[in-house]
Write a protein that holds these residues in place. Structure first.
Motif, short mmCIF file in Angstrom:
data_model
loop_
_atom_site.label_atom_id
_atom_site.label_comp_id
_atom_site.label_asym_id
_atom_site.label_seq_id
_atom_site.Cartn_x
_atom_site.Cartn_y
_atom_site.Cartn_z
N VAL A 60 -19.09 -38.48 0.62
CA VAL A 60 -18.48 -39.55 0.98
C VAL A 60 -18.14 -40.52 2.09
N ALA A 61 -18.77 -40.39 2.97
CA ALA A 61 -19.32 -41.35 3.81
C ALA A 61 -20.84 -41.34 4.44
N LYS A 62 -21.21 -41.92 5.26
CA LYS A 62 -22.96 -42.83 5.00
C LYS A 62 -23.55 -41.75 6.55
N THR A 63 -22.37 -41.51 7.55
CA THR A 63 -22.85 -40.72 8.73
C THR A 63 -21.74 -39.12 8.37
N VAL A 64 -22.58 -38.09 8.52
CA VAL A 64 -21.39 -37.23 8.64
C VAL A 64 -22.50 -36.38 10.60
N GLN A 65 -21.72 -35.77 11.10
CA GLN A 65 -22.06 -34.75 12.36
C GLN A 65 -21.58 -33.76 12.76
N ILE A 66 -22.15 -33.04 13.38
CA ILE A 66 -21.03 -32.24 13.57
C ILE A 66 -20.35 -31.96 15.07
#
Length: 161
Positions: A60-66
């Motif tokens: 669902v997202a182009k970028t995923v970060q913690i």
């Protein structure tokens, strides 16, 4: 000699199955309004061995970060972290205040009730990685974690990202 080989293979198989086990509970994603570019994912993670959450992926997202939200000199700061430590046997909360997963550059609106696919990459102390697939329901914009985890939850940090 044959029975010994089978016994050794059985024991080897057994030892592989006893390795790190990680469970994910109460995973959810905050629903968005049309045009909103980011959202958060939250959950509770427990590992049987010292491990760490090193990556999260989602279609669902182009970028995923913690990210981590914390107080530094009485100023709230937040930003990406390389991993979240998962001490053996301790539940780690991934929630609006503290560590959380940011879903950025969303490919579309996340509506309440949607099921959001997440892939968590967990790495144990030996560097062995495992992927855990989670389908997290989308909850209303003002949702907080279920109160059955003890402490009261403060209001979320809204659109600070």
């Amino acid at each position: 000699m044959k029975p010994v080989k089978y016994l050794m293979l059985s024991l080897l198989g057994l030892s592989l199955h006893v390795s790190a086990q990680t469970t994910v509970d109460d995973a959810w994603v905050r629903a968005t309004v049309a045009g909103q570019q980011a959202s958060g994912a939250f959950m509770h993670i427990t590992s049987t061995t010292d491990s760490k959450l090193v990556e999260v992926k989602s279609a669902v997202a182009k970028t995923v970060q913690i990210h981590e939200m914390k107080m530094v000199n009485d100023v709230m700061s937040m930003g990406p972290v390389p991993f979240v430590a998962l001490p053996a046997g301790k539940t780690v909360d991934i929630e609006p205040e503290g560590y959380h997963v940011m879903l950025m550059d969303l490919v579309g609106q996340i509506k309440e009730g949607d099921s959001v696919p997440l892939t968590l990459v967990i790495e144990d102390a030996k560097g062995v990685q495992q992927s855990i697939e989670v389908n997290a329901p989308a909850r209303a914009l003002n949702a907080v974690s279920k109160p059955d985890h003890g402490a009261m939850h403060r209001s979320d940090h809204g659109n600070m990202h």
